[in-house]
Scaffold this active site. Structure first.
Site, PDB file in Angstrom:
ATOM      1  N   HIS A   1     -16.254   0.215-112.785  1.00 47.48           N
ATOM      2  CA  HIS A   1     -16.233   0.905-113.866  1.00 47.48           C
ATOM      3  C   HIS A   1     -16.551   1.460-113.470  1.00 47.48           C
ATOM      4  O   HIS A   1     -18.415   1.769-113.018  1.00 47.48           O
ATOM      5  CB  HIS A   1     -15.917   1.150-114.973  1.00 47.48           C
ATOM      6  CG  HIS A   1     -14.663   0.161-115.791  1.00 47.48           C
ATOM      7  ND1 HIS A   1     -14.075   0.399-115.727  1.00 47.48           N
ATOM      8  CD2 HIS A   1     -15.284  -1.315-116.168  1.00 47.48           C
ATOM      9  CE1 HIS A   1     -13.428  -0.774-116.300  1.00 47.48           C
ATOM     10  NE2 HIS A   1     -14.083  -1.655-116.496  1.00 47.48           N
ATOM     11  N   GLU A  12     -19.263  -2.285-120.558  1.00 48.27           N
ATOM     12  CA  GLU A  12     -18.518  -2.890-121.812  1.00 48.27           C
ATOM     13  C   GLU A  12     -19.559  -4.315-121.594  1.00 48.27           C
ATOM     14  O   GLU A  12     -20.337  -4.519-120.904  1.00 48.27           O
ATOM     15  CB  GLU A  12     -17.306  -3.163-120.844  1.00 48.27           C
ATOM     16  CG  GLU A  12     -16.520  -3.826-120.297  1.00 48.27           C
ATOM     17  CD  GLU A  12     -15.778  -4.179-119.912  1.00 48.27           C
ATOM     18  OE1 GLU A  12     -14.967  -3.062-119.202  1.00 48.27           O
ATOM     19  OE2 GLU A  12     -14.924  -5.307-118.948  1.00 48.27           O
ATOM     20  N   HIS A  50     -15.489  -7.172-111.661  1.00 47.76           N
ATOM     21  CA  HIS A  50     -15.284  -7.842-112.935  1.00 47.76           C
ATOM     22  C   HIS A  50     -14.194  -8.159-112.769  1.00 47.76           C
ATOM     23  O   HIS A  50     -13.700  -7.326-112.685  1.00 47.76           O
ATOM     24  CB  HIS A  50     -15.535  -7.164-114.035  1.00 47.76           C
ATOM     25  CG  HIS A  50     -16.053  -6.267-114.369  1.00 47.76           C
ATOM     26  ND1 HIS A  50     -15.911  -5.475-114.202  1.00 47.76           N
ATOM     27  CD2 HIS A  50     -14.654  -5.977-115.189  1.00 47.76           C
ATOM     28  CE1 HIS A  50     -14.932  -4.690-114.786  1.00 47.76           C
ATOM     29  NE2 HIS A  50     -14.635  -4.608-115.791  1.00 47.76           N
ATOM     30  N   ARG A  55      -8.948  -0.707-109.254  1.00 47.38           N
ATOM     31  CA  ARG A  55      -8.816  -1.524-108.750  1.00 47.38           C
ATOM     32  C   ARG A  55      -9.496  -2.219-107.500  1.00 47.38           C
ATOM     33  O   ARG A  55      -8.581  -1.190-106.923  1.00 47.38           O
ATOM     34  CB  ARG A  55      -7.588  -2.078-109.034  1.00 47.38           C
ATOM     35  CG  ARG A  55      -6.961  -2.714-109.380  1.00 47.38           C
ATOM     36  CD  ARG A  55      -5.355  -3.130-109.372  1.00 47.38           C
ATOM     37  NE  ARG A  55      -5.454  -2.798-111.268  1.00 47.38           N
ATOM     38  CZ  ARG A  55      -4.061  -1.912-111.106  1.00 47.38           C
ATOM     39  NH1 ARG A  55      -3.526  -1.481-110.389  1.00 47.38           N
ATOM     40  NH2 ARG A  55      -3.957  -1.484-112.492  1.00 47.38           N
TER      41      ARG A  55
HETATM   42 ZN    ZN Z   1     -13.491  -3.586-117.448  1.00 48.95          ZN
END
Ligand code: ZN
Length: 309
Positions: free
Chosen positions: A97, A115, A172, A192
């Site tokens: 991200h 996150e 991740h 991605r």
């Molecule tokens: Zn994520």
């Protein structure tokens, strides 16, 4: 006393999802490949509805906009957090991200995404992807160009109860057989990197290689979560992480225990057991917000609750 805001989650089908959001959490899932429960969310892609009280039927986004007093008049155009439960029956794509600055510039002013993951359950040989092995951007590009995924991707063993903070720029992925409670900034921006060469409806899903190379931190920077424990008479509280966007802790209540609300508003997610809060029954799978000024609250029973503030 003010109403507790109990929320109706939004369930999302995903190619990698399963049926544990129903079998383990009792949610009404749309199919046996349901991957995500957006449990506390005011994001446009999944806006939760209040289930009870004066604001029954209202969306969380509308409460944030029209009743800032419920949230202690915290500034911000959008409700800042999103709490999800994720059921990964299969591997999720390997992703990264952006931070707020990159997202603002490249994604029409969207927020970046920090996150964190609390492992609710996983297979006995459970694994997770966090980080990579490239020493700099040149090596990163080279490994991506040459599809050296096994060398590049860093895979770690996990067990139930583990906790990970995922900063923007961190490669991740959640792997097969894992149930996770995720607290994150309210953002849906994901780049991605690799999707295991899988096909979805006969086609590979889109990759975002250039944006990945832009935002991946090189070399990988490990975040050590500062876990510490405070004992109460009938509860144990474990601090999991504090960052610019949230503080997350885990509350084990066994008996009756009162807590003081010190923050503008309190998000609570019941992840094990059952009991009550100030006399209102709570059970595994419930998510609710204590609004500003709620004050002291008492939880009773045998419950494990993840608190996000
Ligand atoms: Zn994520």
């Amino acid at each position: 006393m003010k109403d507790i805001l109990f929320l109706e989650p939004v369930l999302k089908e995903m190619i990698w999802g399963g049926s544990r959001l129903k079998s383990d959490f009792g949610y009404d899932i749309p199919s046996d490949h349901t991957g995500e429960c957006w449990a506390v969310s005011a994001h446009a892609n999944g806006d939760c509805t209040v289930k009870n009280g004066l604001f029954k039927g209202e969306k969380l986004s509308s409460l944030w906009k029209n009743h800032p007093e419920l949230f202690g008049n915290v500034r911000g155009d959008v409700f800042p957090l999103l709490v999800k439960i994720i059921d990964a029956k299969n591997d999720l794509s390997i992703q990264v991200h952006p931070d707020d600055r990159y997202a603002a510039e490249h994604e029409n002013g969207a927020l970046g995404k920090t996150e964190c993951w609390y492992i609710l359950d996983c297979d006995p040989d459970g694994k997770i992807v966090i980080g990579h092995n490239a020493k700099d951007k040149t090596e990163l590009k080279d490994m991506i160009d040459n599809q050296k995924w096994n060398d590049l991707i860093r895979v770690l063993p996990i067990k139930k109860g583990d906790f990970f903070q995922i900063e923007p720029g961190t490669v991740h992925a959640i792997k097969t057989g894992t149930l996770i409670l995720e607290t994150q900034q309210s953002s849906d921006i994901t780049y991605r990197l690799y999707d295991y060469d899988r096909l979805s409806d006969g086609k590979p899903r889109e990759l975002h290689i250039n944006k990945c190379i832009d935002v991946i931190t090189c070399p990988h920077e490990e975040v050590i979560a500062d876990r510490n424990i405070i004992e109460f008479e009938n509860a144990t509280v474990e601090h999991l992480i504090s960052c610019d966007y949230y503080t997350v802790s885990k509350l084990w209540v066994n008996g009756s225990q009162s807590f003081k609300q010190k923050e503008p508003f309190t998000i609570l997610s019941v992840v094990e057991g059952e009991g009550n809060i100030d006399g209102t029954p709570i059970v595994k799978g419930d998510h609710f917000i204590l609004p500003a000024g709620y004050g002291e609250y008492t939880m009773e029973g045998e419950v494990v609750v993840i608190k996000t503030v």
